[in-house]
Design an enzyme around this catalytic site. Structure first.
Site, PDB file in Angstrom:
ATOM      1  CG  ASP A  80      -2.225   7.198   0.872  1.00 41.48           C
ATOM      2  OD1 ASP A  80      -1.220   7.588   0.253  1.00 41.48           O
ATOM      3  OD2 ASP A  80      -3.388   7.412   0.490  1.00 41.48           O
ATOM      4  CG  ASP A 108      -1.790   1.161   1.404  1.00 40.35           C
ATOM      5  OD1 ASP A 108      -2.289   1.675   0.383  1.00 40.35           O
ATOM      6  OD2 ASP A 108      -2.022   1.598   2.545  1.00 40.35           O
TER       7      ASP A 108
END
Length: 177
Positions: free
Chosen positions: A10, A8
Site C-alpha cells: 500500500d 510494501d
C-alpha cells in the site's frame, strides 16, 4: 547469494491514496485531492474519517486498486540482481488477504507465492532493504530502510527517501557497485 529487498504494497506498489479518493467520491459524493493528504494520516484528509476508514473493509477495495507508476517494470528489473519479497501488514484488514494475493498474481506475476509475506508486524522481516511508506515499519528494520513518499509522510526527514520507482532503481543500482 543475492541481497534481499522487502517491498510494501500500500502506497508503494499499490496506489491506495488514489483508490481511497475514488471510493470515497463514489460512496459519499465528495472528492478529496491527494494534496489534502499531505502531512496527515490518510483517513484524516476526508470530511468523515470514520466513513473513509470503513471503506477499507469493503469487498473489492484492495483487489481493484491501481498499480503505482513504474512499479511493475522496476520490480522485474530489481529481480535481476536482488531477491524481492512483497511484504504487507495485511492482518489489520483480514478481508484484504485474498484480494492482495489475487492483485499480486494479476499485476506482479514474477513474484511467486514463496516471495509473498502477509504479516501483522514487519519488525520480524530481516531483509537487506525495506521499501515502505510508514516509519512504524522502517524504524525497526534491521537492514537499510527506504522511505517511499506518500502523502502522510511528507515533511519527514528520517531514512533514505525515494519519490518514485525510477528513484528506487537508481538507488539500488548504485548499491550494487
Amino acid at each position: 547469494m543475492k541481497k534481499t529487498i522487502a517491498v510494501d504494497m500500500d502506497n508503494v506498489i499499490v496506489d491506495i491514496e488514489a483508490n481511497w479518493i475514488n471510493w470515497y467520491a463514489e460512496a459519499f459524493g465528495v472528492t478529496v485531492t491527494k494534496e489534502a493528504m499531505h502531512g496527515i494520516p490518510e483517513d484524516q484528509a476526508f470530511p468523515d474519517p470514520l466513513a473513509a476508514r470503513s471503506l477499507l473493509y469493503k469487498p473489492g477495495f484492495f483487489r481493484n486498486a491501481p498499480v503505482m507508476p513504474g512499479a511493475q517494470e522496476a520490480i522485474i528489473k530489481l529481480q535481476e540482481n536482488y531477491e524481492v519479497y512483497i511484504v504487507s501488514a495485511a492482518m489489520e484488514f483480514p478481508n484484504s488477504l485474498p484480494e492482495k494475493y489475487d492483485w499480486l498474481a494479476e499485476h506482479f506475476p514474477s513474484i511467486t507465492w514463496r516471495n509473498i509475506i502477509f504479516c501483522g508486524d514487519k519488525s520480524v522481516i530481516n531483509t537487506d532493504y525495506l521499501i515502505d511508506d510508514h516509519l512504524k515499519n522502517l524504524d525497526f528494520h534491521k537492514g537499510k530502510p527506504i522511505l517511499f513518499t506518500a502523502g502522510h509522510n511528507r515533511g519527514i526527514d528520517k531514512h533514505t527517501r525515494v519519490n518514485s520507482w525510477e528513484e528506487v532503481l537508481e538507488l539500488l543500482t548504485s548499491e550494487l557497485v
